[in-house]
Write a protein that holds these residues in place. Sequence first.
Motif, PDB file in Angstrom:
ATOM      1  N   MET A 188       0.828  -1.201   0.000  1.00  0.00           N
ATOM      2  CA  MET A 188       0.000   0.000   0.000  1.00  0.00           C
ATOM      3  C   MET A 188       0.868   1.258   0.000  1.00  0.00           C
ATOM      4  SD  MET A 188      -3.256  -0.903   0.077  1.00  0.00           S
ATOM      5  CE  MET A 188      -4.226   0.382   0.849  1.00  0.00           C
ATOM      6  N   ILE A 189       0.361   2.311  -0.642  1.00  0.00           N
ATOM      7  CA  ILE A 189       1.047   3.604  -0.656  1.00  0.00           C
ATOM      8  C   ILE A 189       0.246   4.573   0.197  1.00  0.00           C
ATOM      9  CG2 ILE A 189       1.857   5.536  -2.055  1.00  0.00           C
ATOM     10  CD1 ILE A 189       2.160   3.648  -4.404  1.00  0.00           C
ATOM     11  N   ARG A 190       0.844   5.018   1.278  1.00  0.00           N
ATOM     12  CA  ARG A 190       0.204   5.976   2.180  1.00  0.00           C
ATOM     13  C   ARG A 190       0.528   7.393   1.731  1.00  0.00           C
ATOM     14  NH1 ARG A 190       1.966   6.946   8.499  1.00  0.00           N
ATOM     15  NH2 ARG A 190       0.463   8.619   8.979  1.00  0.00           N
ATOM     16  N   LEU A 191      -0.502   8.197   1.466  1.00  0.00           N
ATOM     17  CA  LEU A 191      -0.325   9.572   1.015  1.00  0.00           C
ATOM     18  C   LEU A 191      -0.665  10.526   2.152  1.00  0.00           C
ATOM     19  CD1 LEU A 191      -2.048   9.371  -2.493  1.00  0.00           C
ATOM     20  CD2 LEU A 191       0.374   9.090  -1.959  1.00  0.00           C
ATOM     21  N   ILE A 192       0.264  11.437   2.446  1.00  0.00           N
ATOM     22  CA  ILE A 192       0.089  12.379   3.545  1.00  0.00           C
ATOM     23  C   ILE A 192       0.245  13.807   3.031  1.00  0.00           C
ATOM     24  CG2 ILE A 192       0.918  13.148   5.811  1.00  0.00           C
ATOM     25  CD1 ILE A 192       2.183  10.360   6.138  1.00  0.00           C
ATOM     26  N   LYS A 193      -0.818  14.588   3.110  1.00  0.00           N
ATOM     27  CA  LYS A 193      -0.710  16.026   2.871  1.00  0.00           C
ATOM     28  C   LYS A 193      -0.544  16.667   4.244  1.00  0.00           C
ATOM     29  CE  LYS A 193      -3.180  20.154   1.372  1.00  0.00           C
ATOM     30  NZ  LYS A 193      -4.505  20.724   1.099  1.00  0.00           N
ATOM     31  N   ASP A 194       0.662  17.165   4.520  1.00  0.00           N
ATOM     32  CA  ASP A 194       0.987  17.614   5.871  1.00  0.00           C
ATOM     33  C   ASP A 194       0.996  19.127   5.981  1.00  0.00           C
ATOM     34  OD1 ASP A 194       1.482  17.143   8.517  1.00  0.00           O
ATOM     35  OD2 ASP A 194       3.365  16.087   8.215  1.00  0.00           O
ATOM     36  N   ASP A 195       1.396  19.616   7.151  1.00  0.00           N
ATOM     37  CA  ASP A 195       1.321  21.023   7.507  1.00  0.00           C
ATOM     38  C   ASP A 195       2.672  21.702   7.264  1.00  0.00           C
ATOM     39  OD1 ASP A 195       0.246  23.347   8.509  1.00  0.00           O
ATOM     40  OD2 ASP A 195      -0.555  22.426  10.326  1.00  0.00           O
ATOM     41  N   TYR A 196       2.779  22.939   7.757  1.00  0.00           N
ATOM     42  CA  TYR A 196       4.020  23.705   7.727  1.00  0.00           C
ATOM     43  C   TYR A 196       4.685  23.581   9.093  1.00  0.00           C
ATOM     44  CZ  TYR A 196       2.391  25.848   3.395  1.00  0.00           C
ATOM     45  OH  TYR A 196       1.954  26.054   2.114  1.00  0.00           O
ATOM     46  N   TYR A 197       5.907  23.058   9.113  1.00  0.00           N
ATOM     47  CA  TYR A 197       6.625  22.844  10.368  1.00  0.00           C
ATOM     48  C   TYR A 197       7.988  23.538  10.316  1.00  0.00           C
ATOM     49  CZ  TYR A 197       3.380  18.918  11.174  1.00  0.00           C
ATOM     50  OH  TYR A 197       2.268  18.137  11.344  1.00  0.00           O
ATOM     51  N   SER A 198       8.639  23.554  11.478  1.00  0.00           N
ATOM     52  CA  SER A 198      10.023  24.014  11.517  1.00  0.00           C
ATOM     53  C   SER A 198      10.889  23.013  10.762  1.00  0.00           C
ATOM     54  CB  SER A 198      10.504  24.119  12.971  1.00  0.00           C
ATOM     55  OG  SER A 198      10.592  22.829  13.561  1.00  0.00           O
ATOM     56  N   GLY A 199      12.075  23.456  10.364  1.00  0.00           N
ATOM     57  CA  GLY A 199      12.969  22.572   9.619  1.00  0.00           C
ATOM     58  C   GLY A 199      13.318  21.319  10.378  1.00  0.00           C
ATOM     59  N   GLU A 200      13.602  21.463  11.681  1.00  0.00           N
ATOM     60  CA  GLU A 200      13.989  20.292  12.461  1.00  0.00           C
ATOM     61  C   GLU A 200      12.836  19.300  12.620  1.00  0.00           C
ATOM     62  OE1 GLU A 200      13.535  23.811  15.426  1.00  0.00           O
ATOM     63  OE2 GLU A 200      14.330  23.456  13.408  1.00  0.00           O
ATOM     64  N   MET A 201      11.599  19.830  12.727  1.00  0.00           N
ATOM     65  CA  MET A 201      10.451  18.927  12.814  1.00  0.00           C
ATOM     66  C   MET A 201      10.217  18.215  11.483  1.00  0.00           C
ATOM     67  SD  MET A 201       8.768  18.158  15.527  1.00  0.00           S
ATOM     68  CE  MET A 201       7.128  17.677  14.937  1.00  0.00           C
TER      69      MET A 201
ATOM     70  N   ILE B 283       4.845   1.931   1.016  1.00  0.00           N
ATOM     71  CA  ILE B 283       5.492   3.180   0.595  1.00  0.00           C
ATOM     72  C   ILE B 283       4.775   4.331   1.280  1.00  0.00           C
ATOM     73  CG2 ILE B 283       5.840   4.757  -1.371  1.00  0.00           C
ATOM     74  CD1 ILE B 283       6.047   2.223  -3.138  1.00  0.00           C
ATOM     75  N   ILE B 284       5.531   5.342   1.673  1.00  0.00           N
ATOM     76  CA  ILE B 284       4.953   6.569   2.228  1.00  0.00           C
ATOM     77  C   ILE B 284       5.364   7.743   1.346  1.00  0.00           C
ATOM     78  CG2 ILE B 284       4.946   8.192   4.169  1.00  0.00           C
ATOM     79  CD1 ILE B 284       5.398   5.818   6.032  1.00  0.00           C
ATOM     80  N   ILE B 285       4.383   8.541   0.944  1.00  0.00           N
ATOM     81  CA  ILE B 285       4.646   9.797   0.226  1.00  0.00           C
ATOM     82  C   ILE B 285       4.024  10.921   1.043  1.00  0.00           C
ATOM     83  CG2 ILE B 285       4.230  11.139  -1.862  1.00  0.00           C
ATOM     84  CD1 ILE B 285       4.148   8.478  -3.397  1.00  0.00           C
ATOM     85  N   ARG B 286       4.816  11.874   1.415  1.00  0.00           N
ATOM     86  CA  ARG B 286       4.363  13.020   2.217  1.00  0.00           C
ATOM     87  C   ARG B 286       4.721  14.305   1.482  1.00  0.00           C
ATOM     88  NH1 ARG B 286       7.836  15.812   6.648  1.00  0.00           N
ATOM     89  NH2 ARG B 286       6.365  17.231   7.643  1.00  0.00           N
ATOM     90  N   ILE B 287       3.788  15.258   1.396  1.00  0.00           N
ATOM     91  CA  ILE B 287       4.143  16.592   0.922  1.00  0.00           C
ATOM     92  C   ILE B 287       3.891  17.579   2.050  1.00  0.00           C
ATOM     93  CG2 ILE B 287       3.718  16.034  -1.497  1.00  0.00           C
ATOM     94  CD1 ILE B 287       1.190  17.724  -1.358  1.00  0.00           C
TER      95      ILE B 287
ATOM     96  N   LEU C 251      -0.546  15.800  -4.722  1.00  0.00           N
ATOM     97  CA  LEU C 251      -0.464  14.562  -3.950  1.00  0.00           C
ATOM     98  C   LEU C 251      -1.194  13.426  -4.666  1.00  0.00           C
ATOM     99  CD1 LEU C 251       0.568  13.232  -1.367  1.00  0.00           C
ATOM    100  CD2 LEU C 251      -1.580  13.878  -0.252  1.00  0.00           C
ATOM    101  N   LYS C 252      -2.371  13.726  -5.215  1.00  0.00           N
ATOM    102  CA  LYS C 252      -3.141  12.715  -5.946  1.00  0.00           C
ATOM    103  C   LYS C 252      -2.350  12.195  -7.143  1.00  0.00           C
ATOM    104  CE  LYS C 252      -7.521  11.987  -8.388  1.00  0.00           C
ATOM    105  NZ  LYS C 252      -8.791  12.623  -8.838  1.00  0.00           N
ATOM    106  N   ASN C 253      -1.729  13.114  -7.880  1.00  0.00           N
ATOM    107  CA  ASN C 253      -0.929  12.710  -9.038  1.00  0.00           C
ATOM    108  C   ASN C 253       0.271  11.863  -8.630  1.00  0.00           C
ATOM    109  OD1 ASN C 253      -2.737  14.188 -10.525  1.00  0.00           O
ATOM    110  ND2 ASN C 253      -1.238  15.628 -11.348  1.00  0.00           N
ATOM    111  N   PHE C 254       0.950  12.266  -7.545  1.00  0.00           N
ATOM    112  CA  PHE C 254       2.066  11.464  -7.042  1.00  0.00           C
ATOM    113  C   PHE C 254       1.590  10.050  -6.729  1.00  0.00           C
ATOM    114  CE2 PHE C 254       4.920  15.066  -5.154  1.00  0.00           C
ATOM    115  CZ  PHE C 254       5.243  15.455  -6.433  1.00  0.00           C
TER     116      PHE C 254
ATOM    117  N   TYR D 126      -3.803   5.072  -0.402  1.00  0.00           N
ATOM    118  CA  TYR D 126      -4.800   5.531   0.564  1.00  0.00           C
ATOM    119  C   TYR D 126      -4.279   6.801   1.228  1.00  0.00           C
ATOM    120  CZ  TYR D 126      -2.021   3.562   4.451  1.00  0.00           C
ATOM    121  OH  TYR D 126      -1.028   3.281   5.353  1.00  0.00           O
ATOM    122  N   TYR D 127      -5.213   7.652   1.653  1.00  0.00           N
ATOM    123  CA  TYR D 127      -4.861   8.919   2.289  1.00  0.00           C
ATOM    124  C   TYR D 127      -4.959   8.769   3.800  1.00  0.00           C
ATOM    125  CZ  TYR D 127      -5.456  10.939  -2.371  1.00  0.00           C
ATOM    126  OH  TYR D 127      -5.342  11.225  -3.712  1.00  0.00           O
TER     127      TYR D 127
END
Length: 256
Positions: free
Chosen positions: A1-14, A32-36, A217-220, A233-234
């Motif tokens: 399965m490919i896990r798709l994550i649309k994430d937030d804005y974080y600090s660089g270290e996070m 597989i994990i894909i995160r943007i 994210l959908k295209n990825f 899956y999202y």
Amino acid sequence: MIRLIKDDYYSGEMNMAIDKVLSESINNFEDIIIRIYGWDRPTLSLGRNQKINNIDIEYIKNNNINVVRRPTGGRAVLHNDEITYLFSCSSKNEKLPKNIIKSYMEISKGLTNALLKLGIPCDVQKAKKEVLSKDICYDVPSIYEVTIDGKKLIGSAQYRNEKYVLQHGSIPIKFDYDNYINSFTLKNKEKMKEHLKKNVADINEYLNDEINFDQVLKNFGNEFSKIFDQEIYYENIKEEEIFEAKKIKNEFIIEL
């Protein structure tokens, strides 16, 4: 399965900590994990083994630019107005070549096909170019990276161990030339700026409309699903993943 994550804005270290936590969470050989994601302020990320002696510390501090150490190799990237991606899978995934360059090429194929469907006329760099700077990632595209008319669009870096492959990269919406160049003690900054403008592409040059993160994210997901023959899956980032990232985030901070 490919896990798709649309994430937030974080600090660089996070961001670096989350990428590592997600990669370490992969147990199934086929997962597989894909995160943007984005960055909460301009951030200079340095490669795993990159030295800091050429950084302009005064400029960095005066302009509120964060500096972090990536878990991946390569040269420095200035993250600001961009889409950042994470691709991670098991190091035993049979569909990802064990050869590092070939694995870069396979991942770049997925990224390229996804962006082409947004109307961004990109391709994978086929020839090697000579670098001008040992510090600046966007100096020239590497042989496996995503380009437009030979100009570098995506700067990517990879780390792998016996358990997982972690690759992440920067897709600039509007390239921040000034902060990028001024973050280093370069002898001829105007020359470097002109060089970068001839060798760098950003999304705004090729899209009239605002970039749609959900569509990206959908295209990825769709394109990597074809390459790795996996369903998508999202799923949002989990509270326990954020908790684990907070515990290790300090290891990515660079004290100047």
